[in-house]
Write a protein that holds these residues in place. Structure first.
Motif, PDB file in Angstrom:
ATOM      1  N   THR A 136      -1.880  -4.965   9.426  1.00 49.63           N
ATOM      2  CA  THR A 136      -3.132  -4.535   9.868  1.00 49.63           C
ATOM      3  C   THR A 136      -3.447  -5.793  10.609  1.00 49.63           C
ATOM      4  O   THR A 136      -4.610  -5.544  11.642  1.00 49.63           O
ATOM      5  CB  THR A 136      -4.141  -4.126   8.918  1.00 49.63           C
ATOM      6  N   ARG A 149      10.088  11.738  10.961  1.00 52.07           N
ATOM      7  CA  ARG A 149       9.506  12.793  11.743  1.00 52.07           C
ATOM      8  C   ARG A 149      10.439  12.304  13.170  1.00 52.07           C
ATOM      9  O   ARG A 149      10.489  13.104  13.945  1.00 52.07           O
ATOM     10  CB  ARG A 149       8.039  12.934  12.119  1.00 52.07           C
ATOM     11  N   LYS A 191       7.071   9.001   6.264  1.00 53.43           N
ATOM     12  CA  LYS A 191       6.927  10.270   6.958  1.00 53.43           C
ATOM     13  C   LYS A 191       7.281  10.295   8.396  1.00 53.43           C
ATOM     14  O   LYS A 191       7.973  11.170   8.926  1.00 53.43           O
ATOM     15  CB  LYS A 191       5.554  10.788   6.770  1.00 53.43           C
ATOM     16  N   ASN A 192       6.761   9.376   9.107  1.00 51.06           N
ATOM     17  CA  ASN A 192       6.655   9.195  10.496  1.00 51.06           C
ATOM     18  C   ASN A 192       8.108   8.842  10.969  1.00 51.06           C
ATOM     19  O   ASN A 192       8.178   9.169  11.790  1.00 51.06           O
ATOM     20  CB  ASN A 192       5.485   8.389  11.239  1.00 51.06           C
ATOM     21  N   GLY A 249       0.268   4.286  -0.016  1.00 46.22           N
ATOM     22  CA  GLY A 249      -0.074   5.188   1.032  1.00 46.22           C
ATOM     23  C   GLY A 249       0.459   4.942   2.434  1.00 46.22           C
ATOM     24  O   GLY A 249       0.960   5.847   3.151  1.00 46.22           O
ATOM     25  N   HIS A 250       0.130   3.682   2.854  1.00 42.30           N
ATOM     26  CA  HIS A 250       0.873   3.028   3.933  1.00 42.30           C
ATOM     27  C   HIS A 250       2.326   3.310   4.075  1.00 42.30           C
ATOM     28  O   HIS A 250       3.016   4.048   4.851  1.00 42.30           O
ATOM     29  CB  HIS A 250       0.626   1.823   4.327  1.00 42.30           C
ATOM     30  N   LYS A 288      -0.863  -2.248  12.833  1.00 45.10           N
ATOM     31  CA  LYS A 288      -1.096  -0.737  12.437  1.00 45.10           C
ATOM     32  C   LYS A 288      -2.371  -0.496  13.004  1.00 45.10           C
ATOM     33  O   LYS A 288      -3.446  -0.877  12.507  1.00 45.10           O
ATOM     34  CB  LYS A 288      -1.384  -0.687  10.714  1.00 45.10           C
ATOM     35  N   PRO A 289      -2.565   0.744  13.790  1.00 45.24           N
ATOM     36  CA  PRO A 289      -3.602   1.165  14.344  1.00 45.24           C
ATOM     37  C   PRO A 289      -4.546   1.825  13.284  1.00 45.24           C
ATOM     38  O   PRO A 289      -3.887   2.470  12.416  1.00 45.24           O
ATOM     39  CB  PRO A 289      -3.360   1.923  15.611  1.00 45.24           C
ATOM     40  N   VAL A 290      -5.639   1.801  13.183  1.00 42.73           N
ATOM     41  CA  VAL A 290      -6.330   2.658  11.977  1.00 42.73           C
ATOM     42  C   VAL A 290      -6.426   4.122  12.582  1.00 42.73           C
ATOM     43  O   VAL A 290      -6.168   4.945  11.691  1.00 42.73           O
ATOM     44  CB  VAL A 290      -7.910   2.058  11.855  1.00 42.73           C
ATOM     45  N   ASP A 291      -6.609   4.419  13.792  1.00 44.00           N
ATOM     46  CA  ASP A 291      -6.625   5.654  14.177  1.00 44.00           C
ATOM     47  C   ASP A 291      -5.311   6.437  13.964  1.00 44.00           C
ATOM     48  O   ASP A 291      -4.201   5.755  14.355  1.00 44.00           O
ATOM     49  CB  ASP A 291      -6.838   5.674  15.677  1.00 44.00           C
ATOM     50  N   TYR A 292      -5.077   7.435  13.178  1.00 44.99           N
ATOM     51  CA  TYR A 292      -3.984   7.815  12.693  1.00 44.99           C
ATOM     52  C   TYR A 292      -3.070   8.304  14.015  1.00 44.99           C
ATOM     53  O   TYR A 292      -1.763   8.213  13.699  1.00 44.99           O
ATOM     54  CB  TYR A 292      -4.235   9.219  11.940  1.00 44.99           C
ATOM     55  N   GLU A 293      -3.659   9.106  14.904  1.00 43.50           N
ATOM     56  CA  GLU A 293      -2.848   9.299  16.023  1.00 43.50           C
ATOM     57  C   GLU A 293      -1.951   8.329  16.453  1.00 43.50           C
ATOM     58  O   GLU A 293      -0.958   8.316  16.938  1.00 43.50           O
ATOM     59  CB  GLU A 293      -3.506  10.046  17.021  1.00 43.50           C
ATOM     60  N   ASP A 332       0.937  -1.268   0.000  1.00 47.25           N
ATOM     61  CA  ASP A 332       0.045   0.083  -0.131  1.00 47.25           C
ATOM     62  C   ASP A 332       0.983   1.286  -0.073  1.00 47.25           C
ATOM     63  O   ASP A 332       1.773   1.737   0.945  1.00 47.25           O
ATOM     64  CB  ASP A 332      -0.873  -0.071   1.392  1.00 47.25           C
ATOM     65  N   LYS A 363       4.067   5.746   2.352  1.00 51.82           N
ATOM     66  CA  LYS A 363       4.604   7.108   2.703  1.00 51.82           C
ATOM     67  C   LYS A 363       4.158   7.555   4.068  1.00 51.82           C
ATOM     68  O   LYS A 363       5.082   8.289   4.462  1.00 51.82           O
ATOM     69  CB  LYS A 363       3.414   7.856   1.596  1.00 51.82           C
ATOM     70  N   LEU A 364       3.114   7.080   4.489  1.00 53.88           N
ATOM     71  CA  LEU A 364       2.854   7.674   6.134  1.00 53.88           C
ATOM     72  C   LEU A 364       4.008   6.932   7.034  1.00 53.88           C
ATOM     73  O   LEU A 364       4.529   7.873   7.787  1.00 53.88           O
ATOM     74  CB  LEU A 364       1.327   6.923   6.376  1.00 53.88           C
TER      75      LEU A 364
END
Lengths: 508, 141
Positions: free
Chosen positions: B93, B26, B22-23, B15-16, B114-119, B13, B18-19
């Motif tokens: 997931t 960070r 990114k994190n 998107g996953h 992977k938690p669904v909740d983005y935070e 994925d 990239k996220l």
């Protein structure tokens, strides 16, 4: 009469239906009728033979008597001649003795031939001849007694006596012949009847043998049919067990597939959701950066900022993000619910003895603060124990009690009653409340996933009852609802007293 | 984590991916990240001579790949004489108990859902980054 009716109907049915049993019965009936006919024929024959024997005896009697008369007459003649030759009176006594027997013999002969138009005239003639012969004899004896021997001898010499005796012999011979003819006729008749009887008997016996053979053949066929049917049943029985095992395995497999499907779907649904939520947050962050930028520009040169851009950045974007977020959160909850259901379906069940009263008491205690707040009470009546999976049963009753508390009618004091009883090999529990109730059309629907009933003014996803029904079914039980809108609801649970797990995994 | 450690991310994925990247960034992790969207290309890369010869690796592995299961890659890596020392972080997931057990049995070092909740998701990846920053990866010789 009343008792006869069903019997007659059964008989009528038996006669109307062409079965093997009916054929055998009719064959046997035919055989019995034949036997009866043969019996009657034999009886008739015996009677006729007896009659024939009587006739023969009668004829013999007639002949014998006629001859006896002749013999006596000859005796009388002998006595007469002896007397005439010797003049000794003892010869006369022979003569008298013979004569004395004559009337009895004639009476007998008369009686024997009475009503016989052939014989009667001959008997009369014999009697007449005999009388005349005796007359002639008497005359010669009287002459001899008075010493006129010459005259007496001339009487004999006249030959009248001999002529009479000859005529009598001829008559007796005629009677003999009549009787012989009659006997021969009777014998022939009797022989013919005997032949017919023998033939009928032989035919009957043959028919009975044929019938017996047909019956035996039918019975043999019947027995073969029964044996074939029985072996078919045996085969079916053996097949049935195999089939049940096969079907159970099929069901188990199908069930596992569904579980697996639900599981995979919920996981694959989760992956895009991670992106939606992740990038929503990224957007939000970006939006905040933009908003800060817009605010900075606004502070320095208010005219340079397009008001629409301000509205977009401050209102539209946060609003859109808010809706996306609440929707995805809801979707996440739903997916988690499906996951929970599918996971519960895969959990191994461990049957153990459950003290239902203490279990329900614990559940009631756990919702005490809610019931006290709603001034409601939970009444636990004596409950039969059962053997089942503790966690599932706790969850089932927990959900039902929670629901009952959640949907109490605030207009009246709440009253929740948990009761139960044993019924055969099952245990039945009832969770009854006097809450808001469920309308008729929703009795089935409330058990479906994500479906709820009534005003949507209480929190919930529509999972509880779907979960309950799933669990109840997994435990081999069933759940039904009796409810009237505005009056209250009663959930009725039925479980086997002892949970039996299938070998190849349990069925949901 | 020493800068020489290369992070191999196997994630279908985008998107996953990239996220995650990114994190990780960070969390101040600047290591090179090589991303593969399917199992075959990832295996080709992992078993190519230069990778085998060069420097320590850390593998971030997703289990649900289009062409093969992540556990297949895991077992291949853990059965390889040299690669098996590379730490494998399963990031997926699936939070199925059986699947988690299987991954640890095959030699996975960390299993993260992977938690669904983005935070929570961002938090988890950042913590993973912090963890990576103090983690020592063995040399692959």
């Amino acid at each position: 009469m009343l008792a006869l009716r069903p019997w007659l109907e059964a008989f009528g049915h038996f006669v109307r239906t062409p079965t093997l049993g009916r054929r055998i019965a009719s064959l046997l009936a035919l055989a019995i009728v034949l036997l009866l006919a043969i019996n009657i024929a034999v009886f008739v024959m015996i009677r006729r033979t007896a009659e024939f024997n009587d006739t023969v005896e009668h004829a013999q009697q007639v002949r014998f008597t006629a001859r006896e008369i002749l013999t006596r007459l000859v005796d009388a003649e002998t006595g007469q001649r002896g007397f005439m030759l010797t003049a000794r009176p003892e010869y006369l006594s022979v003569h008298d003795e013979a004569i004395q027997a004559m009337p009895d013999l004639f009476n007998e002969l008369n009686a024997l031939t009475e009503g016989d138009s052939d014989l009667q005239p001959r008997v009369e003639r014999i009697r007449d001849l005999s009388d005349r012969r005796l007359d002639v004899m008497e005359r010669s004896i009287v002459l001899a007694r008075t010493g006129r021997i010459g005259e007496a001898v001339s009487v004999i010499r006249a030959g009248q006596g001999k002529a009479l005796m000859d005529a009598m012999r001829a008559e007796i011979a005629a009677i003999d012949e009549v009787q012989a003819t009659r006997l021969q006729f009777r014998r022939r008749q009797s022989e013919w009847a005997g032949g017919v009887t023998v033939l009928a008997n032989a035919l009957g016996a043959l028919l009975i043998i044929i019938l017996a053979a047909a019956s035996a053949w039918l019975i043999r066929r019947y027995v073969i049919e029964i044996q074939a049917a029985r072996s078919a049943v045996d085969r079916l029985n053996a097949g049935l067990e195999h089939q049940v095992r096969h079907r159970t395995a099929d069901l188990t497999r199908a069930n596992e597939e569904i579980q697996r499907f639900a599981y995979i779907v919920s996981h694959d649904l989760r992956a895009p959701l991670v992106n939606v939520m992740g990038y929503t947050s990224e957007l939000e962050q970006a939006g905040k950066v933009l908003e800060r930028q817009v605010a900075a520009i606004e502070a320095r040169a208010p005219k340079a900022v397009d008001p629409e851009a301000v509205v977009a950045v401050r209102e539209d974007v946060p609003e859109a993000i808010g809706f996306i977020r609440t929707s995805t959160e809801k979707m996440d909850r739903l997916i988690n619910a499906i996951l929970k259901l599918s996971r519960e379906g895969r959990r191994n069940l461990v049957p153990e003895h459950l003290d239902m009263v203490s279990m329900v008491q614990k559940i009631a205690d756990s919702v005490r603060h809610q019931t006290e707040a709603a001034s409601a009470e939970i009444i636990i009546e004596p409950l039969p124990p059962m053997e089942s999976d503790r966690l599932s049963v706790e969850q089932i009753f927990g959900n039902l009690v929670d629901n009952a508390v959640k949907y109490l009618d605030h207009g009246r004091p709440g009253r929740i009653v948990v009761s139960g009883e044993e019924r055969g090999g099952d245990v039945v529990y009832r969770v009854a409340d006097n809450g808001r109730g469920v309308s008729d059309r929703d009795h089935e629907r409330i058990f479906e996933l994500f479906r709820r009933s009534g005003r949507q003014d209480r929190p919930g996803e529509g999972l509880g009852l779907a979960f309950v029904r799933n669990s109840v079914r997994r435990l081999g039980g069933e759940i039904t609802l009796e409810s009237e809108l505005g009056k209250g609801s009663t959930f009725i649970l039925k479980f086997p007293k002892r949970l039996m797990l299938a070998d190849a995994g349990d069925l949901a | 984590m020493s800068t020489s450690v290369k992070i191999v991310m196997i994630e279908d994925d985008l998107g996953h991916a990239k996220l995650i990247e990114k994190n990780i960034r960070r969390a101040n992790i600047a290591n090179e990240i090589a991303h593969f969207a399917d199992g075959d290309s990832a295996l080709d890369y992992l078993f190519s001579e230069p990778v085998k010869a060069n420097g320590p690796l850390l593998i971030l592995l997703d289990l649900n790949l289009p062409d093969m299961s992540g556990t297949e890659i895991l077992s291949r890596v853990k059965n390889d004489e040299r690669l098996r020392r590379a730490p494998v972080v399963v990031l997926t997931t699936t939070d199925d108990k059986v699947e988690i057990q299987r991954c640890y049995d095959l030699g996975c070092n960390v299993y993260i859902t992977k938690p669904v909740d983005y935070e929570s998701f961002a938090g988890a990846i950042r913590q993973l980054g912090l963890f990576l920053s103090v983690m020592q990866a063995p040399e692959i010789e």
